[in-house]
Design a protein around this motif. Structure first.
Motif, PDB file in Angstrom:
ATOM      1  N   ALA A  13       0.875  -1.166   0.000  1.00 20.62           N
ATOM      2  CA  ALA A  13       0.000   0.000   0.000  1.00 20.62           C
ATOM      3  C   ALA A  13       0.917   1.222   0.000  1.00 20.62           C
ATOM      4  O   ALA A  13       1.789   1.338   0.868  1.00 20.62           O
ATOM      5  N   ILE A  14       0.751   2.075  -0.992  1.00 19.67           N
ATOM      6  CA  ILE A  14       1.639   3.221  -1.159  1.00 19.67           C
ATOM      7  C   ILE A  14       0.811   4.486  -1.330  1.00 19.67           C
ATOM      8  O   ILE A  14      -0.107   4.523  -2.134  1.00 19.67           O
ATOM      9  N   SER A  15       1.175   5.533  -0.572  1.00 16.76           N
ATOM     10  CA  SER A  15       0.612   6.868  -0.752  1.00 16.76           C
ATOM     11  C   SER A  15       1.770   7.775  -1.151  1.00 16.76           C
ATOM     12  O   SER A  15       2.804   7.785  -0.483  1.00 16.76           O
ATOM     13  N   THR A  16       1.588   8.527  -2.227  1.00 16.38           N
ATOM     14  CA  THR A  16       2.669   9.336  -2.759  1.00 16.38           C
ATOM     15  C   THR A  16       2.154  10.655  -3.321  1.00 16.38           C
ATOM     16  O   THR A  16       0.960  10.792  -3.597  1.00 16.38           O
ATOM     17  N   LEU A  17       3.059  11.588  -3.496  1.00 11.93           N
ATOM     18  CA  LEU A  17       2.725  12.867  -4.117  1.00 11.93           C
ATOM     19  C   LEU A  17       2.726  12.761  -5.641  1.00 11.93           C
ATOM     20  O   LEU A  17       2.307  13.690  -6.325  1.00 11.93           O
ATOM     21  N   LEU A  18       3.184  11.642  -6.181  1.00  8.14           N
ATOM     22  CA  LEU A  18       3.209  11.439  -7.629  1.00  8.14           C
ATOM     23  C   LEU A  18       1.786  11.305  -8.163  1.00  8.14           C
ATOM     24  O   LEU A  18       0.884  10.865  -7.450  1.00  8.14           O
ATOM     25  N   TYR A  77      -3.698  14.913  -2.654  1.00  6.13           N
ATOM     26  CA  TYR A  77      -2.309  15.369  -2.716  1.00  6.13           C
ATOM     27  C   TYR A  77      -1.420  14.485  -3.576  1.00  6.13           C
ATOM     28  O   TYR A  77      -0.218  14.506  -3.437  1.00  6.13           O
ATOM     29  N   GLY A  78      -1.960  13.694  -4.464  1.00  6.00           N
ATOM     30  CA  GLY A  78      -1.149  12.812  -5.308  1.00  6.00           C
ATOM     31  C   GLY A  78      -1.930  11.569  -5.688  1.00  6.00           C
ATOM     32  O   GLY A  78      -2.967  11.652  -6.318  1.00  6.00           O
ATOM     33  N   SER A  79      -1.427  10.413  -5.257  1.00 10.99           N
ATOM     34  CA  SER A  79      -2.106   9.162  -5.590  1.00 10.99           C
ATOM     35  C   SER A  79      -1.793   8.100  -4.541  1.00 10.99           C
ATOM     36  O   SER A  79      -0.897   8.265  -3.719  1.00 10.99           O
ATOM     37  N   SER A  80      -2.554   7.029  -4.615  1.00  9.01           N
ATOM     38  CA  SER A  80      -2.297   5.876  -3.748  1.00  9.01           C
ATOM     39  C   SER A  80      -2.485   4.623  -4.584  1.00  9.01           C
ATOM     40  O   SER A  80      -3.210   4.624  -5.577  1.00  9.01           O
ATOM     41  N   GLY A  81      -1.818   3.571  -4.183  1.00  7.21           N
ATOM     42  CA  GLY A  81      -1.922   2.307  -4.906  1.00  7.21           C
ATOM     43  C   GLY A  81      -1.811   1.136  -3.960  1.00  7.21           C
ATOM     44  O   GLY A  81      -1.181   1.225  -2.910  1.00  7.21           O
ATOM     45  N   ALA A 124      12.317   6.612  -4.797  1.00  5.54           N
ATOM     46  CA  ALA A 124      13.371   7.327  -5.519  1.00  5.54           C
ATOM     47  C   ALA A 124      12.841   8.653  -6.074  1.00  5.54           C
ATOM     48  O   ALA A 124      13.568   9.649  -6.123  1.00  5.54           O
ATOM     49  N   GLU A 125      11.574   8.669  -6.494  1.00  2.00           N
ATOM     50  CA  GLU A 125      10.982   9.895  -7.037  1.00  2.00           C
ATOM     51  C   GLU A 125      10.272  10.723  -5.978  1.00  2.00           C
ATOM     52  O   GLU A 125      10.088  11.926  -6.163  1.00  2.00           O
ATOM     53  N   ASP A 126       9.837  10.096  -4.910  1.00  2.00           N
ATOM     54  CA  ASP A 126       9.145  10.798  -3.826  1.00  2.00           C
ATOM     55  C   ASP A 126       9.618  10.220  -2.495  1.00  2.00           C
ATOM     56  O   ASP A 126       9.027   9.271  -1.978  1.00  2.00           O
ATOM     57  N   PRO A 127      10.693  10.791  -1.928  1.00  2.00           N
ATOM     58  CA  PRO A 127      11.238  10.251  -0.677  1.00  2.00           C
ATOM     59  C   PRO A 127      10.260  10.277   0.496  1.00  2.00           C
ATOM     60  O   PRO A 127      10.419   9.542   1.460  1.00  2.00           O
ATOM     61  N   ARG A 128       9.215  11.101   0.415  1.00  2.00           N
ATOM     62  CA  ARG A 128       8.241  11.182   1.504  1.00  2.00           C
ATOM     63  C   ARG A 128       7.068  10.211   1.332  1.00  2.00           C
ATOM     64  O   ARG A 128       6.123  10.233   2.111  1.00  2.00           O
ATOM     65  N   ALA A 129       7.129   9.363   0.324  1.00  2.00           N
ATOM     66  CA  ALA A 129       6.045   8.404   0.085  1.00  2.00           C
ATOM     67  C   ALA A 129       5.908   7.462   1.281  1.00  2.00           C
ATOM     68  O   ALA A 129       6.898   7.068   1.896  1.00  2.00           O
ATOM     69  N   GLN A 130       4.675   7.118   1.588  1.00  2.00           N
ATOM     70  CA  GLN A 130       4.397   6.176   2.671  1.00  2.00           C
ATOM     71  C   GLN A 130       4.188   4.803   2.049  1.00  2.00           C
ATOM     72  O   GLN A 130       3.261   4.613   1.257  1.00  2.00           O
ATOM     73  N   VAL A 131       5.049   3.857   2.403  1.00  2.00           N
ATOM     74  CA  VAL A 131       5.021   2.524   1.819  1.00  2.00           C
ATOM     75  C   VAL A 131       4.848   1.480   2.915  1.00  2.00           C
ATOM     76  O   VAL A 131       5.575   1.491   3.904  1.00  2.00           O
ATOM     77  N   THR A 132       3.896   0.589   2.710  1.00  2.00           N
ATOM     78  CA  THR A 132       3.689  -0.542   3.622  1.00  2.00           C
ATOM     79  C   THR A 132       3.637  -1.805   2.779  1.00  2.00           C
ATOM     80  O   THR A 132       2.857  -1.892   1.834  1.00  2.00           O
TER      81      THR A 132
END
Length: 138
Positions: A13-18, A77-81, A124-132
């Motif tokens: 589960a990823i939340s990112t500004l991308l 604020y971006g996207s989630s996947g 690598a593109e968004d160091p502040r991404a939340q990854v689980t």
């Protein structure tokens, strides 16, 4: 009804500004390059709105071991996947129908490699991404 494999609910589960489009591009790029020597590879199976589809294929590419998808959504604020395993195949060593070993999910090591590679590419593109990354149901 057979029991689900212990890794059947593995996902990231990823939340990112991308943007959602960039997220989908990254999953496709990672899928195109994820393979393991002597095991198999990930194949991009297509995309539709909000979703990219993949399969883990055997070394020869003829056998589908795992099918999975990535559900991608725009956020404020971006996207989630989130990844989700759709189908999988298991094997188990037996002797005269008596199980000798636990069931193994065929191709799971490649799926795990894909999850980690997507997480690294997003970070690598968004160091502040939340990854689980979750490998077993809690």
């Amino acid at each position: 009804m057979p029991r689900r494999h212990k890794y059947a609910d593995s996902h990231f589960a990823i939340s990112t500004l991308l943007s959602a489009d960039r997220f989908a591009e990254i999953t496709k790029q990672v899928g195109d390059t994820t393979r393991m020597l002597g095991v198999g590879s990930v194949r991009f199976e297509g995309a539709e709105r909000g979703r990219t589809n993949f399969s883990v294929r055997s070394l020869s590419g003829f056998y589908e071991l795992i099918t999975f998808h990535i559900a991608i959504a725009d956020t404020a604020y971006g996207s989630s996947g989130r990844s989700c395993i759709d189908t999988y195949k298991t094997t188990q060593q037996t002797y005269m129908f008596i199980p000798l070993s636990p069931k193994t999910m065929n191709g799971y090591s490649i799926y795990r490699k894909f999850m980690n590679a997507v997480a690294e590419a997003i970070r690598a593109e968004d160091p502040r991404a939340q990854v689980t990354i979750s490998e077993r149901a809690v």
